[in-house]
Design a protein around this motif. Structure first.
Motif, mmCIF file in Angstrom:
data_model
loop_
_atom_site.group_PDB
_atom_site.id
_atom_site.type_symbol
_atom_site.label_atom_id
_atom_site.label_comp_id
_atom_site.label_asym_id
_atom_site.label_seq_id
_atom_site.Cartn_x
_atom_site.Cartn_y
_atom_site.Cartn_z
ATOM 1 N N LEU A 18 0.883 -1.241 0.192
ATOM 2 C CA LEU A 18 0.196 -0.032 -0.086
ATOM 3 C C LEU A 18 0.865 1.329 0.062
ATOM 4 O O LEU A 18 0.349 2.322 -0.700
ATOM 5 N N ASN A 19 1.882 1.178 0.820
ATOM 6 C CA ASN A 19 2.768 2.238 0.624
ATOM 7 C C ASN A 19 3.651 2.700 -0.593
ATOM 8 O O ASN A 19 3.666 3.710 -1.041
ATOM 9 N N LEU A 20 3.735 1.525 -1.394
ATOM 10 C CA LEU A 20 4.470 1.615 -2.459
ATOM 11 C C LEU A 20 3.276 2.288 -3.581
ATOM 12 O O LEU A 20 3.882 3.023 -4.417
ATOM 13 N N ALA A 21 2.357 1.577 -3.600
ATOM 14 C CA ALA A 21 0.779 2.400 -4.285
ATOM 15 C C ALA A 21 0.897 3.852 -4.236
ATOM 16 O O ALA A 21 0.764 4.407 -5.031
ATOM 17 N N ALA A 22 0.773 4.083 -2.922
ATOM 18 C CA ALA A 22 0.532 5.526 -2.597
ATOM 19 C C ALA A 22 1.678 6.278 -3.062
ATOM 20 O O ALA A 22 1.405 7.494 -3.479
ATOM 21 N N GLY A 23 3.068 5.997 -2.721
ATOM 22 C CA GLY A 23 3.942 6.643 -3.172
ATOM 23 C C GLY A 23 4.022 7.033 -4.653
ATOM 24 O O GLY A 23 4.594 8.110 -5.021
ATOM 25 N N ALA A 24 3.815 5.785 -5.384
ATOM 26 C CA ALA A 24 3.982 5.883 -6.680
ATOM 27 C C ALA A 24 2.848 6.880 -7.265
ATOM 28 O O ALA A 24 2.881 7.533 -8.027
ATOM 29 N N LEU A 25 1.716 6.577 -6.783
ATOM 30 C CA LEU A 25 0.567 7.664 -7.050
ATOM 31 C C LEU A 25 0.796 8.948 -6.904
ATOM 32 O O LEU A 25 0.843 9.912 -7.630
ATOM 33 N N LEU A 26 1.199 9.320 -5.704
ATOM 34 C CA LEU A 26 1.527 10.574 -5.240
ATOM 35 C C LEU A 26 2.795 11.239 -6.301
ATOM 36 O O LEU A 26 2.624 12.395 -6.397
ATOM 37 N N LEU A 27 3.776 10.516 -6.136
ATOM 38 C CA LEU A 27 4.854 10.978 -7.388
ATOM 39 C C LEU A 27 4.262 11.204 -8.813
ATOM 40 O O LEU A 27 4.801 12.068 -9.341
ATOM 41 N N ALA A 28 3.498 10.355 -9.117
ATOM 42 C CA ALA A 28 2.812 10.603 -10.391
ATOM 43 C C ALA A 28 1.963 12.110 -10.664
ATOM 44 O O ALA A 28 2.163 12.478 -11.512
ATOM 45 N N VAL A 29 1.188 12.043 -9.499
ATOM 46 C CA VAL A 29 0.461 13.429 -9.358
ATOM 47 C C VAL A 29 1.411 14.560 -9.493
ATOM 48 O O VAL A 29 1.204 15.595 -10.090
ATOM 49 N N VAL A 30 2.349 14.433 -8.486
ATOM 50 C CA VAL A 30 3.271 15.584 -8.487
ATOM 51 C C VAL A 30 4.000 15.884 -9.954
ATOM 52 O O VAL A 30 4.262 17.310 -10.267
ATOM 53 N N ASN A 31 4.519 14.932 -10.486
ATOM 54 C CA ASN A 31 5.022 15.059 -11.800
ATOM 55 C C ASN A 31 4.377 15.597 -12.889
ATOM 56 O O ASN A 31 4.794 16.382 -13.724
ATOM 57 N N ASP A 32 2.901 14.885 -12.835
ATOM 58 C CA ASP A 32 1.964 15.785 -13.767
ATOM 59 C C ASP A 32 1.828 16.957 -13.324
ATOM 60 O O ASP A 32 1.793 17.954 -14.416
ATOM 61 N N ALA A 33 1.417 17.668 -12.286
ATOM 62 C CA ALA A 33 1.230 19.119 -11.773
ATOM 63 C C ALA A 33 2.505 19.801 -12.216
ATOM 64 O O ALA A 33 2.240 20.791 -12.725
ATOM 65 N N ALA A 34 3.696 19.289 -12.061
ATOM 66 C CA ALA A 34 4.862 20.035 -12.590
ATOM 67 C C ALA A 34 5.093 20.029 -14.000
ATOM 68 O O ALA A 34 5.470 21.134 -14.637
ATOM 69 N N VAL A 48 7.466 13.434 0.242
ATOM 70 C CA VAL A 48 6.659 12.595 1.092
ATOM 71 C C VAL A 48 6.322 11.334 0.014
ATOM 72 O O VAL A 48 6.406 10.463 0.731
ATOM 73 N N ALA A 49 6.400 11.500 -1.309
ATOM 74 C CA ALA A 49 6.328 10.347 -2.052
ATOM 75 C C ALA A 49 7.368 9.561 -2.198
ATOM 76 O O ALA A 49 7.522 8.419 -1.783
ATOM 77 N N VAL A 50 8.526 10.124 -1.921
ATOM 78 C CA VAL A 50 9.960 9.219 -2.046
ATOM 79 C C VAL A 50 9.685 8.630 -0.448
ATOM 80 O O VAL A 50 10.458 7.528 -0.569
ATOM 81 N N LEU A 51 9.582 9.418 0.470
ATOM 82 C CA LEU A 51 9.868 9.027 1.949
ATOM 83 C C LEU A 51 8.670 7.466 1.797
ATOM 84 O O LEU A 51 9.058 6.590 2.496
ATOM 85 N N SER A 52 7.505 7.744 1.261
ATOM 86 C CA SER A 52 6.520 6.621 1.248
ATOM 87 C C SER A 52 7.250 5.533 0.444
ATOM 88 O O SER A 52 6.975 4.002 0.923
ATOM 89 N N LEU A 53 7.744 5.577 -0.740
ATOM 90 C CA LEU A 53 8.636 4.613 -1.486
ATOM 91 C C LEU A 53 9.765 4.060 -0.639
ATOM 92 O O LEU A 53 9.855 2.570 -0.813
ATOM 93 N N LEU A 54 10.380 4.650 0.201
ATOM 94 C CA LEU A 54 11.553 4.186 0.849
ATOM 95 C C LEU A 54 11.018 3.320 2.051
ATOM 96 O O LEU A 54 11.565 2.140 2.508
ATOM 97 N N ILE A 55 10.071 3.835 2.577
ATOM 98 C CA ILE A 55 9.299 3.029 3.765
ATOM 99 C C ILE A 55 8.678 1.815 3.317
ATOM 100 O O ILE A 55 8.852 0.570 3.648
#
Length: 125
Positions: A18-34, A48-55
């Motif tokens: 679940l952390n992997l999915a949340a981190g990947a989704l958040l990173l995708a949203v941030v990259n899309d916004a950028a 936060v996205a990278v931290l979630s992926l590391l955890i």
């Protein structure tokens, strides 16, 4: 492996995925916004996205190596779950409502399992 530890390891796998999915989704949203020029405040969200992926990676590795009976796995899980509990409590006090309660309960259950005497004995060999 004691039954309560085995169930907690399953929970660790679920939490890691679940952390992997949340981190990947958040990173995708941030990259899309950028990509669309809306990168204001994206630095904190990216962190936060990278931290979630590391955890997620740490939890998945702990789940994979739990059968090796290394005490480092037990300590790592306890630290991550304590931080998760602290994060959930902060979210609760900041008005997160009932949406943070499952995370708090989950962290408490895993902490109880990995902090038990039989888990300590099993991981200490």
């Amino acid at each position: 492996m004691p039954k309560n530890v085995r169930l907690a390891v399953v929970g660790i796998w679920v939490q890691g995925v679940l952390n992997l999915a949340a981190g990947a989704l958040l990173l995708a949203v941030v990259n899309d916004a950028a990509d669309h020029g809306q990168d204001e405040g994206a630095g904190l969200l990216r962190f936060v996205a990278v931290l979630s992926l590391l955890i997620a990676g740490a939890l998945i590795l702990c789940g994979a190596f739990a059968g090796k009976r290394s005490n480092g796995v037990r300590v790592t899980v306890i630290v991550i779950e304590a931080l998760s509990l602290l994060s959930g409590l902060l979210g609760l006090f900041q008005g997160g409502g009932v949406s943070v309660l499952p995370g708090i309960v989950f962290a408490l259950v895993v902490l109880r399992s990995f902090g038990s005497a039989e888990a300590r004995n099993w991981f200490d060999r």
